[in-house]
Design a protein around this motif. Structure first.
Motif, PDB file in Angstrom:
ATOM      1  N   THR A   1       0.944  -1.456  -0.134  1.00 23.40           N
ATOM      2  CA  THR A   1      -0.045   0.152  -0.170  1.00 23.40           C
ATOM      3  C   THR A   1       0.758   1.282   0.031  1.00 23.40           C
ATOM      4  O   THR A   1       2.095   1.320   0.316  1.00 23.40           O
ATOM      5  N   TYR A   2       0.405   2.474  -0.248  1.00 21.84           N
ATOM      6  CA  TYR A   2       0.964   3.682  -0.346  1.00 21.84           C
ATOM      7  C   TYR A   2       1.484   3.968   0.872  1.00 21.84           C
ATOM      8  O   TYR A   2       2.455   4.443   1.176  1.00 21.84           O
TER       9      TYR A   2
ATOM     10  N   LYS B   1       4.630   1.701   1.738  1.00 20.48           N
ATOM     11  CA  LYS B   1       5.597   2.188   1.133  1.00 20.48           C
ATOM     12  C   LYS B   1       6.293   3.437   2.065  1.00 20.48           C
ATOM     13  O   LYS B   1       7.431   3.590   1.909  1.00 20.48           O
TER      14      LYS B   1
END
Length: 65
Positions: free
Chosen positions: A2-3, A6
Protein backbone atom coordinates in the motif's frame (compact mmCIF):
# COMPACT_ATOMS: atom_id res chain seq x y z
CA UNK A 1 2.20 -2.90 -0.99
CA UNK A 2 0.00 0.00 0.00
CA UNK A 3 0.94 3.64 -0.32
CA UNK A 4 1.10 3.83 3.48
CA UNK A 5 3.42 0.84 3.91
CA UNK A 6 5.63 2.16 1.12
CA UNK A 7 5.99 5.40 3.11
CA UNK A 8 7.08 3.42 6.17
CA UNK A 9 9.56 1.48 4.06
CA UNK A 10 11.06 4.65 2.57
CA UNK A 11 11.31 6.32 5.98
CA UNK A 12 13.00 3.21 7.40
CA UNK A 13 15.48 3.25 4.52
CA UNK A 14 16.34 6.90 5.17
CA UNK A 15 16.81 6.13 8.87
CA UNK A 16 19.05 3.17 8.06
CA UNK A 17 21.17 5.29 5.72
CA UNK A 18 21.68 7.86 8.49
CA UNK A 19 22.68 5.04 10.87
CA UNK A 20 25.21 3.74 8.35
CA UNK A 21 26.63 7.22 7.91
CA UNK A 22 26.85 7.63 11.68
CA UNK A 23 28.88 4.45 11.99
CA UNK A 24 31.20 5.62 9.20
CA UNK A 25 31.76 8.97 10.91
CA UNK A 26 32.38 7.27 14.27
CA UNK A 27 34.85 4.85 12.70
CA UNK A 28 36.67 7.67 10.93
CA UNK A 29 35.87 6.27 7.47
CA UNK A 30 33.90 9.38 6.57
CA UNK A 31 34.74 12.99 7.39
CA UNK A 32 32.04 15.55 8.17
CA UNK A 33 31.59 18.33 5.64
CA UNK A 34 30.67 22.00 5.83
CA UNK A 35 33.27 22.71 8.53
CA UNK A 36 31.50 20.52 11.07
CA UNK A 37 33.46 18.79 13.77
CA UNK A 38 33.15 15.04 14.10
CA UNK A 39 31.37 15.51 17.44
CA UNK A 40 28.86 17.91 15.86
CA UNK A 41 28.24 15.53 12.97
CA UNK A 42 27.67 12.62 15.34
CA UNK A 43 25.26 14.68 17.43
CA UNK A 44 23.35 15.81 14.35
CA UNK A 45 23.14 12.29 12.92
CA UNK A 46 21.96 10.87 16.25
CA UNK A 47 19.21 13.51 16.37
CA UNK A 48 18.20 12.73 12.79
CA UNK A 49 17.96 9.03 13.64
CA UNK A 50 15.89 9.78 16.74
CA UNK A 51 13.58 11.95 14.62
CA UNK A 52 13.14 9.14 12.09
CA UNK A 53 12.44 6.70 14.94
CA UNK A 54 9.66 9.00 16.21
CA UNK A 55 8.19 9.33 12.73
CA UNK A 56 8.27 5.57 12.23
CA UNK A 57 6.60 4.95 15.58
CA UNK A 58 3.77 7.35 14.68
CA UNK A 59 3.37 5.83 11.22
CA UNK A 60 3.21 2.33 12.64
CA UNK A 61 0.62 3.38 15.22
CA UNK A 62 -1.51 4.94 12.49
CA UNK A 63 -1.12 1.80 10.41
CA UNK A 64 -2.36 -0.34 13.28
CA UNK A 65 -5.43 1.85 13.85
Amino acid sequence: MTYFSKGIEQTQLKRDLKATLLESVRAGDCEPSHGMTRKDAITLLMQDIADYDEILARLRLQGDA
